[in-house]
Design a protein around this motif. Sequence first.
Motif, PDB file in Angstrom:
ATOM      1  N   THR A 178     -76.672 -61.763   6.974  1.00 26.43           N
ATOM      2  CA  THR A 178     -76.536 -63.099   6.391  1.00 26.43           C
ATOM      3  C   THR A 178     -76.153 -62.948   4.919  1.00 26.43           C
ATOM      4  OG1 THR A 178     -78.181 -64.037   7.898  1.00 26.43           O
ATOM      5  CG2 THR A 178     -77.682 -65.274   5.879  1.00 26.43           C
ATOM      6  N   VAL A 179     -75.031 -63.536   4.542  1.00 25.21           N
ATOM      7  CA  VAL A 179     -74.554 -63.441   3.155  1.00 25.21           C
ATOM      8  C   VAL A 179     -74.603 -64.851   2.545  1.00 25.21           C
ATOM      9  CG1 VAL A 179     -72.631 -62.836   1.656  1.00 25.21           C
ATOM     10  CG2 VAL A 179     -73.072 -61.486   3.732  1.00 25.21           C
ATOM     11  N   VAL A 180     -75.250 -64.968   1.367  1.00 21.22           N
ATOM     12  CA  VAL A 180     -75.389 -66.251   0.665  1.00 21.22           C
ATOM     13  C   VAL A 180     -74.785 -66.102  -0.728  1.00 21.22           C
ATOM     14  CG1 VAL A 180     -76.995 -67.975  -0.234  1.00 21.22           C
ATOM     15  CG2 VAL A 180     -77.464 -66.844   1.941  1.00 21.22           C
ATOM     16  N   GLU A 181     -73.923 -67.054  -1.061  1.00 19.78           N
ATOM     17  CA  GLU A 181     -73.296 -67.051  -2.381  1.00 19.78           C
ATOM     18  C   GLU A 181     -74.074 -67.978  -3.325  1.00 19.78           C
ATOM     19  OE1 GLU A 181     -70.812 -65.263  -3.276  1.00 19.78           O
ATOM     20  OE2 GLU A 181     -70.220 -64.421  -1.316  1.00 19.78           O
ATOM     21  N   ALA A 239     -84.733 -78.034  -3.903  1.00 22.26           N
ATOM     22  CA  ALA A 239     -84.250 -76.789  -3.305  1.00 22.26           C
ATOM     23  C   ALA A 239     -84.437 -76.789  -1.793  1.00 22.26           C
ATOM     24  CB  ALA A 239     -84.970 -75.605  -3.951  1.00 22.26           C
ATOM     25  N   ALA A 240     -85.585 -77.341  -1.320  1.00 23.06           N
ATOM     26  CA  ALA A 240     -85.822 -77.416   0.135  1.00 23.06           C
ATOM     27  C   ALA A 240     -84.814 -78.336   0.803  1.00 23.06           C
ATOM     28  CB  ALA A 240     -87.253 -77.892   0.371  1.00 23.06           C
ATOM     29  N   ALA A 241     -84.499 -79.443   0.147  1.00 23.04           N
ATOM     30  CA  ALA A 241     -83.502 -80.364   0.716  1.00 23.04           C
ATOM     31  C   ALA A 241     -82.140 -79.694   0.797  1.00 23.04           C
ATOM     32  CB  ALA A 241     -83.438 -81.633  -0.137  1.00 23.04           C
ATOM     33  N   GLU A 242     -81.814 -78.868  -0.232  1.00 28.50           N
ATOM     34  CA  GLU A 242     -80.533 -78.159  -0.206  1.00 28.50           C
ATOM     35  C   GLU A 242     -80.489 -77.162   0.925  1.00 28.50           C
ATOM     36  OE1 GLU A 242     -77.717 -75.460  -3.201  1.00 28.50           O
ATOM     37  OE2 GLU A 242     -79.620 -76.335  -3.939  1.00 28.50           O
ATOM     38  N   LEU A 243     -81.587 -76.457   1.195  1.00 29.67           N
ATOM     39  CA  LEU A 243     -81.619 -75.499   2.305  1.00 29.67           C
ATOM     40  C   LEU A 243     -81.514 -76.220   3.649  1.00 29.67           C
ATOM     41  CD1 LEU A 243     -84.412 -73.000   1.142  1.00 29.67           C
ATOM     42  CD2 LEU A 243     -81.942 -72.611   1.180  1.00 29.67           C
ATOM     43  N   SER A 244     -82.192 -77.362   3.757  1.00 23.32           N
ATOM     44  CA  SER A 244     -82.119 -78.115   5.031  1.00 23.32           C
ATOM     45  C   SER A 244     -80.704 -78.612   5.299  1.00 23.32           C
ATOM     46  CB  SER A 244     -83.096 -79.295   4.981  1.00 23.32           C
ATOM     47  OG  SER A 244     -84.418 -78.836   4.812  1.00 23.32           O
ATOM     48  N   GLY A 261     -78.364 -75.722   6.757  1.00 21.54           N
ATOM     49  CA  GLY A 261     -78.512 -75.328   8.171  1.00 21.54           C
ATOM     50  C   GLY A 261     -78.432 -73.824   8.317  1.00 21.54           C
ATOM     51  N   ARG A 262     -77.336 -73.348   9.031  1.00 24.25           N
ATOM     52  CA  ARG A 262     -77.156 -71.908   9.164  1.00 24.25           C
ATOM     53  C   ARG A 262     -76.648 -71.381   7.837  1.00 24.25           C
ATOM     54  NH1 ARG A 262     -77.465 -68.812  13.438  1.00 24.25           N
ATOM     55  NH2 ARG A 262     -76.394 -66.818  13.513  1.00 24.25           N
ATOM     56  N   LEU A 263     -77.337 -70.323   7.308  1.00 30.67           N
ATOM     57  CA  LEU A 263     -77.145 -69.943   5.907  1.00 30.67           C
ATOM     58  C   LEU A 263     -76.031 -68.917   5.713  1.00 30.67           C
ATOM     59  CD1 LEU A 263     -80.880 -69.716   4.757  1.00 30.67           C
ATOM     60  CD2 LEU A 263     -79.275 -71.609   4.491  1.00 30.67           C
ATOM     61  N   HIS A 264     -75.515 -68.260   6.782  1.00 31.16           N
ATOM     62  CA  HIS A 264     -74.485 -67.264   6.552  1.00 31.16           C
ATOM     63  C   HIS A 264     -73.241 -67.954   6.006  1.00 31.16           C
ATOM     64  CE1 HIS A 264     -72.122 -63.632   6.962  1.00 31.16           C
ATOM     65  NE2 HIS A 264     -71.211 -64.280   7.723  1.00 31.16           N
ATOM     66  N   GLY A 265     -72.758 -67.494   4.855  1.00 33.92           N
ATOM     67  CA  GLY A 265     -71.569 -68.027   4.211  1.00 33.92           C
ATOM     68  C   GLY A 265     -71.824 -69.276   3.397  1.00 33.92           C
ATOM     69  N   ALA A 266     -73.104 -69.738   3.338  1.00 34.65           N
ATOM     70  CA  ALA A 266     -73.412 -70.940   2.549  1.00 34.65           C
ATOM     71  C   ALA A 266     -73.454 -70.606   1.058  1.00 34.65           C
ATOM     72  CB  ALA A 266     -74.737 -71.523   2.998  1.00 34.65           C
ATOM     73  N   ARG A 267     -73.148 -71.641   0.276  1.00 36.25           N
ATOM     74  CA  ARG A 267     -73.245 -71.483  -1.179  1.00 36.25           C
ATOM     75  C   ARG A 267     -74.439 -72.314  -1.662  1.00 36.25           C
ATOM     76  NH1 ARG A 267     -70.135 -69.376  -5.042  1.00 36.25           N
ATOM     77  NH2 ARG A 267     -70.397 -70.159  -7.201  1.00 36.25           N
ATOM     78  N   LEU A 268     -75.414 -71.632  -2.263  1.00 37.66           N
ATOM     79  CA  LEU A 268     -76.668 -72.275  -2.694  1.00 37.66           C
ATOM     80  C   LEU A 268     -76.843 -72.170  -4.212  1.00 37.66           C
ATOM     81  CD1 LEU A 268     -79.055 -70.802   0.041  1.00 37.66           C
ATOM     82  CD2 LEU A 268     -77.849 -73.013   0.078  1.00 37.66           C
ATOM     83  N   SER A 269     -77.659 -73.052  -4.689  1.00 41.79           N
ATOM     84  CA  SER A 269     -78.030 -72.974  -6.106  1.00 41.79           C
ATOM     85  C   SER A 269     -79.049 -71.846  -6.297  1.00 41.79           C
ATOM     86  CB  SER A 269     -78.635 -74.293  -6.570  1.00 41.79           C
ATOM     87  OG  SER A 269     -79.851 -74.541  -5.884  1.00 41.79           O
ATOM     88  N   ARG A 298     -74.247 -62.694  -5.403  1.00 45.09           N
ATOM     89  CA  ARG A 298     -74.227 -62.731  -3.940  1.00 45.09           C
ATOM     90  C   ARG A 298     -75.491 -62.047  -3.435  1.00 45.09           C
ATOM     91  NH1 ARG A 298     -69.128 -60.135  -1.149  1.00 45.09           N
ATOM     92  NH2 ARG A 298     -68.220 -62.089  -1.944  1.00 45.09           N
ATOM     93  N   THR A 299     -76.090 -62.652  -2.370  1.00 42.07           N
ATOM     94  CA  THR A 299     -77.302 -62.109  -1.761  1.00 42.07           C
ATOM     95  C   THR A 299     -77.002 -61.797  -0.302  1.00 42.07           C
ATOM     96  OG1 THR A 299     -78.683 -63.465  -3.222  1.00 42.07           O
ATOM     97  CG2 THR A 299     -79.722 -62.538  -1.248  1.00 42.07           C
ATOM     98  N   THR A 300     -77.312 -60.546   0.151  1.00 42.03           N
ATOM     99  CA  THR A 300     -77.050 -60.105   1.518  1.00 42.03           C
ATOM    100  C   THR A 300     -78.365 -59.701   2.158  1.00 42.03           C
ATOM    101  OG1 THR A 300     -74.835 -59.317   0.908  1.00 42.03           O
ATOM    102  CG2 THR A 300     -75.790 -58.498   2.981  1.00 42.03           C
ATOM    103  N   VAL A 301     -78.642 -60.262   3.317  1.00 43.90           N
ATOM    104  CA  VAL A 301     -79.829 -59.907   4.097  1.00 43.90           C
ATOM    105  C   VAL A 301     -79.327 -59.143   5.329  1.00 43.90           C
ATOM    106  CG1 VAL A 301     -81.833 -60.753   5.348  1.00 43.90           C
ATOM    107  CG2 VAL A 301     -81.025 -61.970   3.315  1.00 43.90           C
ATOM    108  N   HIS A 302     -79.598 -57.854   5.414  1.00 45.34           N
ATOM    109  CA  HIS A 302     -79.054 -56.996   6.451  1.00 45.34           C
ATOM    110  C   HIS A 302     -79.839 -57.141   7.757  1.00 45.34           C
ATOM    111  CE1 HIS A 302     -76.393 -54.894   3.666  1.00 45.34           C
ATOM    112  NE2 HIS A 302     -77.402 -54.911   2.794  1.00 45.34           N
TER     113      HIS A 302
END
Length: 502
Positions: free
Chosen positions: A478-481, A418-423, A426-434, A486-490
């Motif tokens: 920041t919105v993460v799919e 999971a850490a490797a996926e976050l690295s 990079g910039r997380l807005h609009g990224a799609r994560l597990s 969907r997760t939104t950090v205001h």
Amino acid sequence: MAEEPAAGGAELDARRLDLYRYVGGAEHTGDYLAIMRLFSSGLLIDLSAAEIADRLAEHTGTTGARLDVDTVEDRCDSLVRWGNLVRSVRDARVRTIADWQRARTRYQISKLGGRVHRQVEELLATSEGAREVARELLAGTADRLALIRDLATADPADTERLAAEVTTLFGNQRVFLDSLADFYAYLATVLSRYDLAGDEYATFKGVLLDYVDLLGSDVGRHAPLVVDRLAELQPHVPAVVARLATLPGLGGGNRIERLPGRTEQDWTEFGAWFADGGGRSGPDRLRAAAEQALGQLLTNAKRMVSSAGTGLSRRDDLLRLAAVFDSAADDDTAHRVWAATFGAAPARHLALGPVDDDGRIPPTTSWWDAPPVDVPVSVREQGDRAARGRSARVPDPGLDRVRLLAEAEAEAAALRAAAAELSAAGRLHGARLSPAARDLLLDQLAAVIAIDQLLEAPVRRSDADLGVTLLVEPGPDTVVESSDGRTTVHGLALSVLAGEQP
């Protein structure tokens, strides 16, 4: 001489059984026993009722109740009617008519009456414990048979010594068989007891395992030699019987009860005990009885060590209770003891006070209508609250340690992925994560917010174990799919930098 033939029908058997009525089915047994003991104290005792009364008075002294002449005569007439006594025909020598009236009826003991009374006295003197078996007589049986064979073929014949050896042989065999029967009857009595336990069981086990084994060894060692000597003596048995018949005696006839060993039938029965076929010989029956007794002993042992069921004996408790009843001063005390012991008092329900939160049952409520009480199994089946069963075995922690290490390694690998996926994002807005990477992001963000809730300037959080750094800056959302939503950090811009940042 016998008064009746040796055998008869049912009427003769009933008359013979009447001989025991003075100790079994008659009143005043003590009077009858005293009279029979008086007649059995010597030979050819001939007494009148008055003489019996006087002698009984001498024996009892001042401590016992004195029997008058009429009572003694009534008791003696009953004994005559049952066959224990007979009327004497001896003329009484008297000086006066009064003496003649007192001595006109005299009594003597009968043959069968004397034999029955000797049996009664022997029974009264016998203890209830085990009787030792006369096993030492077996060792001399084979030697005596060889001596009888030599005496039967000797010339000149010593008939008197031959008769003595034959009588001793059969007498010893009778003593051995009687003692053996008494011992195994005692074994059967003890084996049938369900309450055999404790010290009594240990004592009986020693008797069974040691003494019974000793008896079996003696019989097994001497019986084959006795059988061989009987086979050598068998051709001479008719000659032995013929020689014994030449000795002075009471003569022939069916009314004579002869000593054992004087007929060929006696010798046949003697040999059958040692060498009877089909497993019916004495040694075979002795081994079978020993095996049966040992099996019952093992059954009792299994019952005692069993932890289930209600196999506990209450014999000692009942004997103690019987002693309490015997010492009770009156009936009311006995009734109270009974009610306290067996719970026979009227049913009453007692409330436990304010701590009884489940509802109180008034004393007037019948147990029939009251809710049932949960009785523990140990109280219900064993009558006590002692703990039952064994302690559980301590589990082996080796397998659990291996399992926990495997789970920890799998969890650490998932976090590193999971850490490797976050690295990589990079910039997380609009990224799609597990979901795992998204959860790791939220954990890191929660740790940042827990330290600085205002976040008015950029903040970095580095995780040395995972090798990632989270950069949190005030800015746009920041919105993460993810696959599960969907997760939104205001008001925060989130970025993940590879490696630990200063």
